[in-house]
Design a protein around this motif. Structure first.
Motif, PDB file in Angstrom:
ATOM      1  N   TRP A 111       0.612  -1.308   0.060  1.00 53.61           N
ATOM      2  CA  TRP A 111      -0.142  -0.227  -0.071  1.00 53.61           C
ATOM      3  C   TRP A 111       0.936   1.347   0.221  1.00 53.61           C
ATOM      4  O   TRP A 111       0.502   2.237  -0.783  1.00 53.61           O
ATOM      5  N   PRO A 112       2.023   1.305   0.889  1.00 52.34           N
ATOM      6  CA  PRO A 112       2.635   2.681   0.936  1.00 52.34           C
ATOM      7  C   PRO A 112       3.242   3.201  -0.443  1.00 52.34           C
ATOM      8  O   PRO A 112       3.303   4.223  -0.629  1.00 52.34           O
ATOM      9  N   PHE A 113       3.337   2.220  -1.364  1.00 54.97           N
ATOM     10  CA  PHE A 113       3.828   2.677  -2.880  1.00 54.97           C
ATOM     11  C   PHE A 113       2.956   3.541  -3.475  1.00 54.97           C
ATOM     12  O   PHE A 113       3.411   4.845  -3.519  1.00 54.97           O
ATOM     13  N   PRO A 114       1.848   3.168  -3.826  1.00 54.29           N
ATOM     14  CA  PRO A 114       1.040   4.198  -4.540  1.00 54.29           C
ATOM     15  C   PRO A 114       0.748   5.271  -3.531  1.00 54.29           C
ATOM     16  O   PRO A 114       0.571   6.505  -4.210  1.00 54.29           O
ATOM     17  N   ILE A 115       0.666   5.273  -2.439  1.00 51.66           N
ATOM     18  CA  ILE A 115       0.325   6.339  -1.343  1.00 51.66           C
ATOM     19  C   ILE A 115       1.171   7.554  -1.396  1.00 51.66           C
ATOM     20  O   ILE A 115       1.211   8.628  -1.651  1.00 51.66           O
ATOM     21  N   MET A 116       2.618   6.971  -1.364  1.00 52.42           N
ATOM     22  CA  MET A 116       3.848   7.730  -1.631  1.00 52.42           C
ATOM     23  C   MET A 116       3.537   8.722  -2.914  1.00 52.42           C
ATOM     24  O   MET A 116       3.902   9.815  -2.872  1.00 52.42           O
TER      25      MET A 116
END
Ligand SMILES: O=c1ccn([C@@H]2O[C@H](COP(=O)(O)OP(=O)(O)O[C@H]3O[C@H](CO)[C@@H](O)[C@H](O)[C@H]3O)[C@@H](O)[C@H]2O)c(=O)[nH]1
Ligand SMILES: [Mn+2]
Length: 561
Positions: free
Chosen positions: A533-538
């Motif tokens: 999840w953190p990848f697209p959120i970043m």
């Protein structure tokens, strides 16, 4: 176990009304996502004419949106067939009308650190299940202590002494909160109460003080080692051993056939287990502890049903075993029902719940969605298992190394028989599992820090099903990490554990697809791929600002094709 009489309804299942809307919404949303991805692809293809930065931006958005779309597909699998299942325990007594009709129940409680999980908490959890409304001769409680703490053993001995007044009090007064800590908590003064309750409260407070003093001192004072039996039990804690290097201890604290409460009724069995540890042999954390309990309990009582609990999760409803039996004795489910999972409800969360610690999606909403498929994942606590489920698929039982560990074995000797105790210690030794199928094909599965998720998943792959049972009154109440530090440590551990499954040969997308079907595989992937999840959120958090500074448009224009 006795079979159900014909047509007697023991549970009901209701598909949620939002099911058709969920499906329609998924269709419309899928169309919108396809258009978005089409747009990204188009932008990327046109980009050779533009700058490196705009190419990099388009690529990042395409990858992010692909990940988000994948996660969205995973999340939709939960929405396709949500079902609420309700037990009907009022019909149960028509089927099981004598105590001897009830199947035996072994309760496993794990504790690992007397500082972080105070022995008084373990004691409260133990008492809350010892006081279940269940035939006492069918109930055994096993506590696994990975903290190698004589204070925990002491707390359990105290629990049994207090249980002698507490259990009859609860049963004669039909107390619902059978955890003394909850009963004597903030509402006690408002609710109550008679002088008997006041007297018991005093006894309880005294006991708590003794336990807390022992925790503070860090050892057990000689005055509590008065009897030979106690001196022998505590004598195992010598200077030669440490938490990482010590022999196995299996100590019977109360025994059903001998110990009685103050009203003359028998007490349930209570057994303390601290498995052998050695610095050179991996212990596999909680999965290893539960496998030791599986073996020790097989040798001593071998009950067909097992409840697993974390030490910080008290029973909040004495009739919970009746509710789970509504599923386990149903002939139509019995053949491949692996476990019945109750939700994890938290006690002591503040109303605002600023860290969203209630985990409603994980412990309440998604399991309802899984209920219409093969059933919920295993949460590690609050689940009743069919012991047989730990020994291979429903149609292909894997025989353990010795017949005494087989789920069909009938134990004839009492639990404090010397031969039984010797074998129990042997199966709790740290090299017992060497070259065996424990952890790979039998018992809880090793290889992931989230042994609960992984084991539930593997059981589903083997052909077992599960049921999510969420009664109005929470069956259990758990403690929650309160500090941000604890919360982040827990999230890190869960993420690493989930990635271990994602990257293994048992990944839900490959192995799972083959064995549990696409919908279940997508549900398990929702968690397994959660750590990405953190990848697209970043990307969405930082790229728009960078593109704005460089005058790059990231949204389609009205004139775009
Ligand atoms: O070597 C170990 C480590 C842990 N535990 C016990 O395992 C339980 C869970 O460990 P904890 O550190 O409290 O982890 P949590 O993240 O709070 O637990 C959640 O996540 C775990 C991993 O997915 C599940 O096993 C738990 O049931 C679930 O409540 C506790 O009772 C511990 O005492 C052991 O017995 N031995
Ligand atoms: Mn915990």
């Amino acid at each position: 176990m006795k079979s159900t009489k014909s047509k007697l309804l023991l549970h009901s299942s209701t598909p949620l009304r939002r099911r058709p809307f969920n499906r329609l919404f998924a269709l419309i949303y899928a169309a919108a996502i396809s258009v978005l991805l089409y747009h990204h692809a188009g932008t990327l293809l046109r980009s050779p004419t533009s700058t490196v930065l705009s190419f990099f931006t388009s690529l990042s958005f395409l990858i992010s949106d692909l990940i988000l779309a994948f996660m969205w597909v995973n999340s939709q699998a939960f929405r396709m067939n949500p079902i609420a299942t309700k037990p009907l325990p009022e019909n149960l007594l028509e089927v099981l009308n004598r105590p001897e009709d009830f199947p035996a129940l072994d309760v496993f409680i794990c504790t690992a650190d007397p500082q972080k999980e105070p022995p008084a908490t373990v004691e409260a959890t133990v008492l809350s299940v010892m006081a279940y409304d269940y035939p006492v001769e069918k109930l055994s409680v096993y506590v696994s202590d990975d903290g190698w703490s004589e204070v925990t053993l002491f707390a359990l001995m105290e629990a049994v002494e207090f249980g002698k007044v507490w259990l009859p009090f609860c049963k004669t007064n039909r107390v619902i909160e059978r955890c003394p800590e909850a009963y004597f908590g903030s509402e006690f003064a408002v609710r109550n109460c008679n002088s008997e309750a006041e007297k018991i409260k005093e006894i309880y407070e005294d006991m708590k003080t003794r336990i807390e003093n022992a925790v503070e001192r860090g050892y057990i004072a000689d005055e509590y080692k008065s009897s030979m039996q106690k001196a022998k039990a505590f004598g195992k804690w010598t200077k030669d051993f440490t938490i990482r290097d010590h022999p196995a201890v299996v100590q019977v604290i109360s025994q059903n056939s001998e110990d009685k409460d103050d009203a003359g009724c028998s007490l349930p069995n209570l057994i303390y287990v601290s498995r052998q540890k050695s610095r050179t042999i991996p212990h596999h954390f909680k999965a290893g502890a539960l496998n030791v309990l599986l073996r020790v309990s097989a040798v001593m009582t071998n009950s067909p049903i097992i409840l697993t609990l974390d030490c910080d999760m008290i029973s909040n409803d004495p009739s919970t075993p009746h509710k789970m039996l509504c599923f386990f004795i149903d002939n139509s489910l019995k053949a491949n029902l692996g476990y019945v999972q109750f939700p994890v409800c938290f006690d002591g969360l503040n109303k605002a719940d600023i860290y969203a610690s209630e985990l409603r999606r994980m412990f309440h909403i998604n399991p309802m969605g899984l209920n219409g498929l093969l059933g919920p994942d295993y949460f590690g606590t609050g689940a009743f298992f069919n012991r047989r489920a730990f020994y291979g698929g429903p149609l292909s039982m894997i025989e353990p190394e010795v017949p005494q560990l087989s789920p069909d074995f009938v134990v004839k000797k009492p639990i404090n028989d010397q031969a039984i105790l010797d074998l129990a210690r042997h199966v709790a030794s740290c090299d017992y599992e060497n070259q065996s199928k424990w952890g790979s094909e039998i018992g809880l599965r090793y290889g992931s820090l989230v042994e609960d998720y992984y084991t539930g998943y593997r059981l589903h792959c083997e052909g077992w099903s599960s049921i999510f049972c969420s009664p109005n009154r929470p069956a259990f109440l758990a403690d929650m990490p309160i500090s941000l530090h604890d919360l982040i440590t827990q999230m890190k551990r869960w993420s690493v554990g989930l990635l271990e499954v994602t990257l293994s040969k048992y990944s839900p997308l490959t192995f799972g697809m083959r064995f549990i079907g696409p919908l279940m595989a997508h549900c398990y992937s929702y968690y397994a791929f959660g750590p990405i999840w953190p990848f697209p959120i970043m990307v969405y958090a930082f790229l728009p600002q960078i593109t704005m500074l460089h005058n790059i448009s990231i949204f389609p224009k009205v004139s775009d094709p």
